[in-house]
Write a protein that holds these residues in place. Structure first.
Motif, PDB file in Angstrom:
ATOM      1  N   GLN A  96       0.922  -1.137  -0.015  1.00 40.45           N
ATOM      2  CA  GLN A  96      -0.132   0.071   0.038  1.00 40.45           C
ATOM      3  C   GLN A  96       0.730   1.261   0.073  1.00 40.45           C
ATOM      4  N   THR A 551      -3.374  -7.139  -1.026  1.00 43.22           N
ATOM      5  CA  THR A 551      -3.762  -5.709  -1.436  1.00 43.22           C
ATOM      6  C   THR A 551      -2.936  -4.991  -2.109  1.00 43.22           C
ATOM      7  N   GLN A 650      -8.301  -4.549  -3.096  1.00 40.46           N
ATOM      8  CA  GLN A 650      -7.941  -3.868  -1.970  1.00 40.46           C
ATOM      9  C   GLN A 650      -9.112  -4.384  -0.706  1.00 40.46           C
TER      10      GLN A 650
END
Length: 676
Positions: A96, A551, A650
């Motif tokens: 991320q 993610t 995500q």
């Protein structure tokens, strides 16, 4: 001294908190002075950490008392749980970097200080267009103040994650949180081994390791894994410090050193998370009790706590002042409450100095009343959703997002709802109803026993954990979609429920052992097996929602590709607000080029800004979310590039059920390089 399983378990479970405490003690001053580099970290930080690890863990008393009380299998199982957890989390780690929520904000913070070693972040507006009124430099989690940019959060977690960046760049940074999460599991096993018994530590460690929030939070660069190691580790250090008597005056020994380390670890929790200030209030009260009991550990623990809290306050008010100003409505009352607790504790110590600490076993009905009060309070939390619907985010953007999630889930649209009345149910989602019930009975019985002066070693853990559980459940103070909201639970709340539940199982097992005439002899084994299943099965079922997806996969490669496409002597202008909010610090910090947002990207403004960049003998780079947005501003012969092209999973957002599965993430940055 012979190294027994009990002593090895005690020392091993102290390693994480001692290492983190030592590193933060030296790394934060280096950052404050603008001297944080791999070289200074190696020259100053490494010897400090090694010295602390050589000194402190060896002072810990063995778990289980007598040298041969603990067999090898609990230590082996705990290590196995920790290693498997770390391996799974590394395999599923996230990437991320695109700022939507805090993980990417911390990743950008980490990348900046790891590469530059100082704060604040310079805007470098003189390399773009000077003080041109059309440009802005703030983005999500990064505040524009005069001619610099300040990050939103505190420095503790980025200082730890910087070690991974120094070791292996962005790819190394994103695998550090899984390792820190595993160290949190190890630390929790050490706390359970001391308070419940070494044979119960593997069950507690496995329950926490399987738990959905523990897995989720350990896959991204959040602050909670570091805070968990420090605060749970501080309880472990305090237990070891208080295991032996120490006089107020005289030479320092092992109890004093361990108490100092415990105070430092508690206080440095504030360097990681500002809300740790609330969790530390019971520690202040406990120090008052230690003083009244004439325990020599009181002064070193108070000194350590003061130093650690000082680090946190400097980090907040010097390096994250805009963030604290944003939190002023809640932080101001918390600061006043903290001052009141310190003053009240000082006054109480002075008043009670001759009489000693108050006793909770007088009047005789008080211990039972405390136990009943625990069950009444837990029942109140359970019944709260039937009578209350909490509303009032105090933030329009949060309300809009909650309304959007309500529409997705088919719920009545009530954007102002905070769902705080559901907080106990959140715990039940993640560890199961049985754990909640067992923990409630465990706390009730423990409070009664401590009031009767039977288990004094539980006094500090009870004060810290019960206070944190109650205040968090009353007001989680977080955007209520999940798994996001589980952040509030994972540092101390969920570990508290697991710890109390396991203790109650251990107590029941001992009760059956001491009363063999009531049940058959095999009942203890059945109880332990059923209890373990009651903890693990619901926890594992909910945790299935996070298994199977990662993610933001591909963001490391996309970031490298983006930085490679931007010339070293370029200045970047982002044309749309969404891309500026999400990507400005990525381009500025990870690519190392001056970056600004053009508030109104009309052709005249773009030509003016590009001309000013070229006048400074720099290439101009325009960036936005799509090629169509770029084409009106591109001269003939310039082709748009699409270096950041990430389309992956995500985390989802749920409000009335535990999260399961993933949502889709689309991250796009198109650029046009306009040579001078």
């Amino acid at each position: 001294m012979r190294l027994t399983p009990g002593s090895l378990l005690a020392r091993t479970t102290l390693v994480p908190v001692v290492a983190f405490t030592a590193w933060l003690l030296v790394a934060f001053p280096l950052l404050l002075l603008g001297l944080l580099t791999p070289l200074t970290g190696l020259v100053v930080g490494l010897p400090t950490v090694l010295a602390a690890l050589a000194l402190v863990p060896r002072l810990a008393p063995a778990v289980g008392g007598e040298p041969d009380d603990v067999p090898w299998w609990p230590l082996v199982l705990v290590v196995l749980v920790v290693v498997v957890f770390a391996a799974v989390q590394v395999a599923y780690h996230s990437e991320q970097f695109v700022i939507r929520r805090d993980a990417a904000s911390y990743a950008q913070y980490t990348a900046w200080i790891a590469q530059n070693g100082y704060l604040p972040v310079p805007q470098q507006r003189e390399l773009i267009a000077g003080d041109d009124f059309a440009l802005s430099y703030n983005s999500l989690a990064y505040y524009q103040v005069d001619d610099v940019v300040w990050p939103q959060f505190l420095a503790g977690a980025p200082l730890v994650y910087s070690l991974g960046f120094w070791a292996a760049g962005l790819g190394g940074m994103v695998v550090v949180p899984p390792l820190v999460g595993a160290l949190g599991v190890l630390t929790f096993a050490g706390l359970t081994a001391r308070l419940v018994g070494a044979r119960w530590a593997p069950l507690a460690a496995l329950t926490l390791a399987v738990c959905h929030p523990q897995q989720w939070i350990s896959r991204s660069t959040y602050s909670e894994p570091v805070a968990q190691v420090l605060l749970l580790g501080a309880l472990v250090l305090a237990y070891d410090a208080l295991a032996r008597r120490a006089r107020p005056l005289g030479r320092w020994g092992a109890p004093h050193v361990l108490a100092l380390a415990a105070g430092l670890a508690f206080g440095l929790g504030l360097l990681v998370r500002i809300d740790a200030m609330r969790d530390l209030l019971p520690v202040v009260g406990f120090l008052g009790l230690l003083l009244l009991a004439r325990r020599g550990q009181a002064l070193p623990m108070a000194v350590g706590l003061s130093v650690g809290v000082g680090y946190g306050l400097v980090a907040g008010f010097v390096l994250s002042r805009p963030y604290l100003e944003y939190l002023s409505d809640s932080l101001g009352p918390l600061l006043l409450l903290s001052g009141a607790v310190v003053a009240a504790t000082a006054v109480a110590v002075l008043v009670l100095w001759r009489r000693g600490a108050p006793r909770l076993d007088r009047p005789a009905w008080l211990p039972n009343a405390l136990a009943v009060a625990v069950l009444v309070v837990m029942a109140g939390f359970a019944l709260r959703p039937l009578f209350f619907v909490q509303r009032g985010h105090g933030d329009d953007a949060t309300g809009l997002y909650i309304g959007h999630v309500q529409e997705i889930e088919g719920l009545p649209v009530d954007p102002d709802r905070t769902y705080e009345e559901m907080s106990l149910y959140w715990v039940g989602w993640y560890v199961g109803l049985a754990a909640v019930l067992l923990a409630a009975f465990g706390v009730a019985l423990l409070l009664r026993r401590v009031a009767l002066r039977r288990d004094p070693q539980w006094a500090l853990p009870l004060m810290v954990l019960v206070w944190t559980v109650c205040t968090t459940l009353v007001r989680p103070a977080i955007t209520p979609d999940h798994p996001w909201a589980s952040r509030r639970l994972i540092v101390l709340v969920i570990p508290a429920f697991v710890l109390f539940a396991v203790w109650f199982l251990a107590w029941a097992s001992r009760y059956l052992r001491d009363h063999p005439a009531v049940p058959p002899a095999w009942a203890r084994s059945v109880l332990a097996a059923v209890g373990a299943a009651a903890l693990l099965v619901p926890t594992a079922v909910t945790a299935g929602g996070i298994m199977g997806y990662r993610t933001d996969v591909g963001s490391v490669e996309a970031t490298h590709r983006t930085c490679a496409e931007i010339p070293d002597d370029a200045s970047v202008v982002i044309l749309d607000p969404s891309t500026a909010s999400k990507f400005m610090q990525l381009i500025r910090g990870m690519c190392g080029v001056p970056t600004a947002h053009l508030n109104q990207p009309d052709p005249d403004s773009v030509r003016r800004i590009v001309g000013e960049i070229h006048e400074r003998d720099r290439d101009a780079v325009l960036a936005t979310a799509s090629a169509e947005q770029l084409r009106p501003f591109m001269p003939p012969g310039v082709a748009p590039l699409h270096p950041f092209d990430v389309h992956t999973d995500q985390d989802p957002s749920t409000l009335m059920e535990p999260p399961s599965g993933a949502w889709r993430f689309n991250g796009d940055v198109w650029i046009a390089v306009l040579p001078r």
